[in-house]
Scaffold this motif. Structure first.
Motif, PDB file in Angstrom:
ATOM      1  N   TRP A   7      17.060  -1.257  -9.668  1.00 16.67           N
ATOM      2  CA  TRP A   7      16.596  -2.758 -10.142  1.00 16.67           C
ATOM      3  C   TRP A   7      16.459  -3.088 -11.572  1.00 16.67           C
ATOM      4  O   TRP A   7      16.776  -4.171 -12.000  1.00 16.67           O
ATOM      5  N   VAL A  13       6.614   0.371  -7.948  1.00 13.83           N
ATOM      6  CA  VAL A  13       7.377   0.372  -6.676  1.00 13.83           C
ATOM      7  C   VAL A  13       6.794   1.493  -5.690  1.00 13.83           C
ATOM      8  O   VAL A  13       6.517   1.147  -4.571  1.00 13.83           O
ATOM      9  N   ILE A  20      10.898  -6.555  -4.451  1.00 11.48           N
ATOM     10  CA  ILE A  20       9.775  -6.557  -3.294  1.00 11.48           C
ATOM     11  C   ILE A  20       8.579  -7.419  -3.794  1.00 11.48           C
ATOM     12  O   ILE A  20       7.346  -7.349  -3.121  1.00 11.48           O
ATOM     13  N   ASP A  37      14.860   3.248  -6.714  1.00 12.04           N
ATOM     14  CA  ASP A  37      15.068   1.878  -6.434  1.00 12.04           C
ATOM     15  C   ASP A  37      14.693   1.023  -7.764  1.00 12.04           C
ATOM     16  O   ASP A  37      15.177   0.162  -8.241  1.00 12.04           O
ATOM     17  N   ASP A  61       1.794  -0.075   1.787  1.00 15.44           N
ATOM     18  CA  ASP A  61       2.189  -0.562   3.077  1.00 15.44           C
ATOM     19  C   ASP A  61       1.832   0.468   4.113  1.00 15.44           C
ATOM     20  O   ASP A  61       1.509   0.330   5.180  1.00 15.44           O
ATOM     21  N   ALA A  91       3.507   0.056  -4.108  1.00 10.02           N
ATOM     22  CA  ALA A  91       3.765  -0.811  -3.065  1.00 10.02           C
ATOM     23  C   ALA A  91       4.074  -0.055  -1.810  1.00 10.02           C
ATOM     24  O   ALA A  91       3.683  -0.451  -0.763  1.00 10.02           O
ATOM     25  N   ARG A  92       4.768   0.900  -2.053  1.00 13.23           N
ATOM     26  CA  ARG A  92       5.205   1.563  -0.811  1.00 13.23           C
ATOM     27  C   ARG A  92       4.072   2.239  -0.139  1.00 13.23           C
ATOM     28  O   ARG A  92       3.974   2.429   1.124  1.00 13.23           O
ATOM     29  N   ASP A 140       0.870 -10.303  -6.458  1.00 10.29           N
ATOM     30  CA  ASP A 140       2.207 -11.008  -5.598  1.00 10.29           C
ATOM     31  C   ASP A 140       2.796 -12.018  -6.815  1.00 10.29           C
ATOM     32  O   ASP A 140       2.109 -12.785  -7.435  1.00 10.29           O
TER      33      ASP A 140
END
Length: 317
Positions: A29, A297, A60, A25, A304, A300-301, A83
């Motif tokens: 991107w 990335v 994201i 990803d 979550d 962030a995964r 953010d």
């Protein structure tokens, strides 16, 4: 509240598949302009150094940086997430294991894109922490049957091969003859701190793919100019990063034997902007220096998944 995750907590939720998806990803991107990556900066003192990579990933909604320190005591790693919409802190992660997994996954992704689908034999230079994920990711993307490993310390090498053979269910053995191992390999991986080339590029057989993942400083070299000359495709994480710190490629660049646009970014291959392997006989090369967006990335995964699992602790800001 911003979340803090320890190495142990990250290990509970992070899988190789997470890492493979995240780095793909990130590179896609980056190729489409939806991710911004700033090459590594370093501050050095007589006894230690601070290294920082930063960027932003718009799809994201995160931006942030990876920082790590190095000294005689070792290395320490963190990733900070914010953010994109308002700059508020999202998470701080201890990032040694995370970085190891994303580095291996990037090598695996490159092998999936550039190596022959029928690749069965590999040789790996290095038997340290980072070599573990390189081998695991390679086995995840190709049906590798036999891996020969090259390392300086024989006792450490034998223990490493035994552990990885048991862990992955593959034939992973010490290389008794380096030249023979390279000549018979479909994939060659280097993940070391070497300052001189590890093998003669003339040994590479037709159709071999090389992933060189250890040279992220000007004083480090793992491959020679013969390997670069023979490569039909020379892929990199990002041209901007390779131009700053690829000890393998910079000698060829300085001599005019390679130019900036002779290097193809991995994301460009993934989205079809530039061609990759054209035939079974092509030798291909991937030079990996690492990018902040790969870490962002994946982090962030992981955040979550950790929140879903009830892991981590809130930070007071």
């Amino acid at each position: 509240m911003a979340l803090y995750l320890t190495e142990d907590e990250i290990r509970q939720v992070l899988t190789l598949q997470d890492a493979l998806v995240a780095v793909e990803d990130a590179h896609r991107w980056h190729a489409t302009g939806e991710a911004i990556d700033t090459p590594r900066a370093r501050s050095r003192t007589p006894t230690s150094a601070l290294h920082i990579l930063h960027g932003a990933v718009l799809p994201i909604g995160v931006m942030g940086y990876k920082s790590y320190t190095t000294s005689r005591e070792g290395a320490r790693f963190w990733v900070h997430l914010f953010d994109v919409a308002n700059g508020r802190p999202l998470a701080v992660l201890e990032a040694d294991y995370l970085g190891m997994m994303r580095t291996g996954a990037t090598g695996g992704l490159a092998a999936r894109v550039l190596s022959r689908e029928d690749a069965r034999a590999a040789v790996v230079f290095g038997a340290g922490w980072q070599a573990r994920s390189q081998i695991e990711a390679l086995c995840a993307v190709r049906n590798i049957e036999r891996i020969e490993v090259v390392a300086r310390k024989r006792d450490k090498l034998e223990a490493f091969c035994a552990e990885q053979s048991q862990r992955l269910g593959r034939d992973i053995v010490p290389a008794d003859d380096i030249e023979s191992a390279v000549r018979s390999a479909d994939v060659v991986v280097t993940i070391t701190t070497a300052t001189d080339p590890l093998f003669d590029g003339r040994w590479l057989g037709e159709g071999t793919h090389v992933t060189a993942a250890g040279s992220n400083a000007l004083i480090r070299r793992e491959i020679d100019e013969a390997t670069i000359r023979r490569a039909a495709v020379i892929a990199v994480d990002a041209r901007a990063t390779a131009l700053r710190e690829s000890g393998d490629l910079l000698p060829a660049l300085e001599k005019g034997r390679l130019n900036e646009y002779g290097m193809t970014e991995l994301g460009e291959l993934l989205v079809g902007m530039r061609p990759g392997r054209r035939g079974a006989a092509d030798i291909t090369l991937f030079e990996s220096q690492g990018m902040a967006i790969q870490d962002l990335v994946l982090a962030a995964r992981v955040v979550d998944k950790a929140r879903t699992a009830g892991l981590g602790r809130d930070l007071p800001y």
